[in-house]
Motif scaffolding. Sequence first.
Motif: not given
Length: 719
Positions: A613-614, A627-629, A634-635, A642-643
Amino acid sequence: MSFDKLIKYLKNYFLISILITIILSIALQFFPLVNVTGYEFSLVMTLPLFLIGGGYAIIKHKSSFDKIFLSIGLFLPLIISIISNVLFSICPLSSDIFFYFILSIPSFIIGLVSGKIIAGYFNRFNGLILFFLFLFLLGMTFVEFCFRPQIYFYNPIFGYFPGTMFDENISITIDLILYRILIIGIFFFCYYLIKKFNLSLIKFTFITCLILFLWMIHLKPLFGFGTNEKNIKSELGQEIKTEHFSIYTDPGITYDTVALKFLHEFYYQEIKNKLQIKDDIKITSFIFKNRVQKKKLFGSENADVAKPWLKQIYLDENSFTHSLKHEIVHILAGTFGNYPFKVAKNLNPALIEGVAMAIENNFDELDIDFIAATALKNNYGMEIKKLFSGYNFFGNLSSASYVFSGSFMKYLLNTFGAEKFKQVYKNGDFEEVYAKPFNELQNNYLDYISVKNFKSDKDIAQLYFGRQPLIKRTCPRLTARLETDAWQYFIQKEFQAALELFIYVHQSSGSYSSLNGILLTKIQIEEFGSALELAEEKLNAFSNTSYFYNLNLRCADIAILTSDSSKSKHYIKQLRKSQPSIYYYNESVIRNTLLNKGMKTYQSYLLGDNVVKYELLEKLKKDSTNLSSIIPKLVELTRLTQKTVADLEVILHNKYFTKSDETVYAYYKLAEFFFSLGLFDKARIYSDLALLLNERLEFVNIVEEQNKLINYSRNRITN
């Protein structure tokens, strides 16, 4: 006439006792939770059965008729409950019926043995002594509640109480069975001492007190039937000291310890200033590593709790950032609360929680006045006066009770100041403190809410208030227990067993969580067509509930798994249009962006693990429009994989976010994330941006407080 003589003259004692249990059993069928053959019914019946068992032993009726008659009376409550359950309840009979055999019948046996012991030593006032023993045994739990951190309790009379009803799953456990056997054994052992050694009353009392002392202080925590501070501190392992806190947590906690210190101290100072408290106090903060550990050591899996009289708060790593401030308010409110528990007058729950919510002023990262205004404008309001009367707080949906009590108390604080705010918490009399009829205060509050320039939305109101309180749900205990079992099967990849159990629960209760389990299990076994058919069939049933939006999202996901992109796009568009929360809006944007990249990309995202997913979202970084959504997701995934921070910063580097509510929220979540890692300078950059760009009135206090927290922490570092 003495109590004992009165009892002796009651020739029909057993008839009266049985009538009492019959009347009580029938009466319970008219109240929620206890009208089902299960935990609550069995818990209530432990109390009269203990006294009946003790009374039987004291009076010493020995004819076979009496014993048979008593045996029938012992099981009559269970028979009544079963008949009522079968005829009038849609909840099926289940293994919860065995709670009666684990809680109620052992209570009778313990009462019986207690009565025999009393009869062996006393000739007068036996009934009164039995009653005092009854109060004493119940009082042992009160002592534990007062002096130990736990909120779950094992007791000789009622067996087990979880401490809070927030955890719906109450099951018969090996620990509970062993406890009941052990307690019965202890009481029989005491009776054996009398019969075998003919002990004097003084010797028997001494030995009994010694056994009780060893049991309460040492053995009960040792066997896992109680918890003390030493056990919790030992298991958590890590102690962090600050000026006003002793924080105990697991060494493996992902939250930076310096940030953790500053978070505690910042809230402490903010609350003190808001409430105009002068004296300093020391607070102990327990942060369990997860819900499992929290349930084991503390008692509640879901609820975060404060004990103001002990100056202790109990949280877990997954929830403490959302509830820490709230729980610290409870502790500091204890400085002007009433003894012995240092809380509001008459233990008024609306006052207790209202004060905490007023100071916290954060409900799912939104201003509580906004949530209250949205509820009122969409017919989810309630009468404030009734809310603060007695224990009506618990009769409503919890979100509604918390929001309205908090918003009303916030109005009083902002309008009349901290001193009167503290005074009404202490004496509970609004009309005396504010010199106004309560109806006038209520009307003024409604005017205060109505003039605020909040944008009302029915979907937001439905999301937060479109559920039923626990006491109105269908078969809540059975549902929770079976769903827990079903999710265990799911985790163990025993999908067929999970599916059968989810289907059974849904047919019995109609709960959304069981439906969600069915859909997710069908996805795992690739029954996409039947899953979509079921999800679409249920849309109308959940159309006016909080669950509608999640079901809409499920429909979009399952439709794409059936390769029906047009239907998936339809549901995504619906969700994006309704915007019940920024979370659901962002989820709809993510799915729409993935779909634009191709059906296969969307399907890979749904079926992939967190790393997949990441990486798929990472590839969308060139799409600056959306990107803002994507950033908040992502956070979240960065925490779960492990990112590294460096990976996330690569995505953020030289990216322009369009000015929008989603951008403000993305900056807010980034600031929160970097703060949790102790990267205060990075956190400040995004917090400043969120504060600068925010135009949402309901979000102003949230971003302002975050900015103050980060600047406070930076200043503490430099100083």
